[in-house]
Design an enzyme around this catalytic site. Sequence first.
Site, mmCIF file in Angstrom:
data_model
loop_
_atom_site.group_PDB
_atom_site.id
_atom_site.type_symbol
_atom_site.label_atom_id
_atom_site.label_comp_id
_atom_site.label_asym_id
_atom_site.label_seq_id
_atom_site.Cartn_x
_atom_site.Cartn_y
_atom_site.Cartn_z
ATOM 1 N N VAL A 144 -16.518 28.179 15.636
ATOM 2 C CA VAL A 144 -17.717 28.787 16.236
ATOM 3 C C VAL A 144 -19.016 28.320 15.584
ATOM 4 C CG1 VAL A 144 -16.560 30.891 17.079
ATOM 5 C CG2 VAL A 144 -17.587 30.887 14.781
ATOM 6 N N SER A 191 -20.835 45.133 12.994
ATOM 7 C CA SER A 191 -20.070 45.936 12.029
ATOM 8 C C SER A 191 -20.866 47.181 11.687
ATOM 9 C CB SER A 191 -19.844 45.121 10.754
ATOM 10 O OG SER A 191 -19.361 45.949 9.723
ATOM 11 N N TYR A 211 -22.695 39.573 4.354
ATOM 12 C CA TYR A 211 -21.984 40.027 5.552
ATOM 13 C C TYR A 211 -22.878 40.981 6.357
ATOM 14 C CZ TYR A 211 -18.275 42.233 8.353
ATOM 15 O OH TYR A 211 -17.515 42.707 9.396
ATOM 16 N N ALA A 250 -26.100 41.247 6.336
ATOM 17 C CA ALA A 250 -27.247 40.518 6.905
ATOM 18 C C ALA A 250 -26.824 39.764 8.165
ATOM 19 C CB ALA A 250 -27.812 39.553 5.870
ATOM 20 N N LYS A 292 -24.416 40.444 10.233
ATOM 21 C CA LYS A 292 -24.088 41.360 11.337
ATOM 22 C C LYS A 292 -25.347 42.067 11.869
ATOM 23 C CE LYS A 292 -19.642 40.637 11.514
ATOM 24 N NZ LYS A 292 -19.023 40.051 12.706
HETATM 25 N N1 LIG Z 1 -11.502 44.755 10.381
HETATM 26 C C1 LIG Z 1 -12.590 45.431 10.109
HETATM 27 O O1 LIG Z 1 -12.572 46.429 9.370
HETATM 28 C C2 LIG Z 1 -13.905 45.024 10.732
HETATM 29 C C3 LIG Z 1 -14.982 45.903 10.608
HETATM 30 C C4 LIG Z 1 -16.196 45.562 11.169
HETATM 31 C C5 LIG Z 1 -16.338 44.361 11.828
HETATM 32 N N2 LIG Z 1 -15.282 43.518 11.923
HETATM 33 C C6 LIG Z 1 -15.495 42.250 12.626
HETATM 34 O O2 LIG Z 1 -14.529 42.082 13.645
HETATM 35 C C7 LIG Z 1 -14.300 40.673 13.857
HETATM 36 C C8 LIG Z 1 -12.811 40.404 13.838
HETATM 37 O O3 LIG Z 1 -12.336 40.740 12.562
HETATM 38 P P1 LIG Z 1 -10.806 41.014 12.216
HETATM 39 O O4 LIG Z 1 -10.781 42.222 11.379
HETATM 40 O O5 LIG Z 1 -9.974 40.925 13.415
HETATM 41 O O6 LIG Z 1 -10.576 39.754 11.240
HETATM 42 P P2 LIG Z 1 -9.379 38.714 11.090
HETATM 43 O O7 LIG Z 1 -9.614 38.026 9.797
HETATM 44 O O8 LIG Z 1 -8.073 39.392 11.310
HETATM 45 O O9 LIG Z 1 -9.644 37.693 12.299
HETATM 46 C C9 LIG Z 1 -10.743 36.834 12.322
HETATM 47 C C10 LIG Z 1 -10.357 35.564 13.060
HETATM 48 O O10 LIG Z 1 -11.525 34.725 13.154
HETATM 49 C C11 LIG Z 1 -11.113 33.379 12.935
HETATM 50 N N3 LIG Z 1 -12.226 32.578 12.443
HETATM 51 C C12 LIG Z 1 -12.812 32.621 11.236
HETATM 52 N N4 LIG Z 1 -13.780 31.697 11.154
HETATM 53 C C13 LIG Z 1 -13.810 31.058 12.362
HETATM 54 C C14 LIG Z 1 -14.580 29.995 12.870
HETATM 55 N N5 LIG Z 1 -15.527 29.369 12.140
HETATM 56 N N6 LIG Z 1 -14.360 29.603 14.153
HETATM 57 C C15 LIG Z 1 -13.399 30.190 14.903
HETATM 58 N N7 LIG Z 1 -12.607 31.189 14.452
HETATM 59 C C16 LIG Z 1 -12.817 31.610 13.177
HETATM 60 C C17 LIG Z 1 -10.002 33.483 11.895
HETATM 61 O O11 LIG Z 1 -9.185 32.317 11.874
HETATM 62 C C18 LIG Z 1 -9.264 34.741 12.346
HETATM 63 O O12 LIG Z 1 -8.211 34.420 13.222
HETATM 64 C C19 LIG Z 1 -15.090 39.945 12.768
HETATM 65 O O13 LIG Z 1 -16.304 39.478 13.312
HETATM 66 C C20 LIG Z 1 -15.339 41.032 11.730
HETATM 67 O O14 LIG Z 1 -16.498 40.783 10.973
HETATM 68 C C21 LIG Z 1 -14.052 43.816 11.397
#
Ligand SMILES: NC(=O)c1ccc[n+]([C@@H]2O[C@H](COP(=O)([O-])OP(=O)(O)OC[C@H]3O[C@@H](n4cnc5c(N)ncnc54)[C@H](O)[C@@H]3O)[C@@H](O)[C@H]2O)c1
Length: 245
Positions: free
Chosen positions: A61, A139, A152, A154, A156
């Site tokens: 991305v 987030s 992180y 910043a 989001k």
């Molecule tokens: N899990 C939580 O508690 C939480 C809370 C708030 C926000 N989020 C947000 O939700 C989203 C998903 O998180 P998750 O918990 O499923 O995380 P996760 O680590 O399980 O999944 C993230 C995925 O993104 C992919 N990824 C990372 N960098 C990438 C790149 N440059 N290009 C393409 N793909 C890439 C990874 O390979 C992974 O498969 C994220 O944006 C995270 O910041 C998660």
Amino acid sequence: MRLEEKVAIITGAGSGIAKNIAFRFAKEGCAVICADIKGEEETAAKINEAGGRALAIKSDVSSLNSWEELLKKTIDEFGTVNILCNIAGISEAVDIVDLTEEQFDNMINVNLKGVFFGMKVVLPELVKNGYGKIINIASLAAHVGLTGLPSYSASKGGVISLSRQVAMDYADQNIQINVVSPGIIETPILANNPPEVTKAFTDATPIGRLGKPDEIGNMVLFLASEESDFVTGQAIKVDGGWGSK
Ligand SMILES: NC(=O)c1ccc[n+]([C@@H]2O[C@H](COP(=O)([O-])OP(=O)(O)OC[C@H]3O[C@@H](n4cnc5c(N)ncnc54)[C@H](O)[C@@H]3O)[C@@H](O)[C@H]2O)c1
């Protein structure tokens, strides 16, 4: 079927929240592009085996070239795109004094620039169709003061401001752009935080437990469907009450 005949690009579909969304969308009749830097074959294969329509595309991305290739392959395979879910993200807990420029840039490149590139590349196709939905993931960390996550938070916060602005620019073109801000959700990303940080966040959640990927999927599905046609420019917290304290 809430997404019948629709085509969605879902970034980060190799894991956690985005993987759940890919399965949920496919069940609702949507063709899904499972995009991930790891090259997500498993999610797409399972969807296809179950009679759905999915294509795995390895993509980064944070690269504009990669986004252009992703759109081209999507159109070659499914003819168009109607829904963009910018879910891919990374997390890192480093105090600002110790945070390097490289670490900060990497966080912004993936979490914020990735969303910018995604909207920049996909929006013209949505405009052409006269209809579209974009759901970006921020987030809880963008809404409240947490500890230990400066880069992180910043990145989001930027996702929310960017999305709200672009939502206004495209509001009169039948394109809705919204943000979902998860609280603490049980996915592999939590391994990047020290366990005591995750425990403190969980203990501070009014509902008293971690959220499940499905509970984020519910909101994303609503925002991707016609049920949300009068909702745009919002950042909706799905956080067990954390952000309302
Ligand atoms: N899990 C939580 O508690 C939480 C809370 C708030 C926000 N989020 C947000 O939700 C989203 C998903 O998180 P998750 O918990 O499923 O995380 P996760 O680590 O399980 O999944 C993230 C995925 O993104 C992919 N990824 C990372 N960098 C990438 C790149 N440059 N290009 C393409 N793909 C890439 C990874 O390979 C992974 O498969 C994220 O944006 C995270 O910041 C998660």
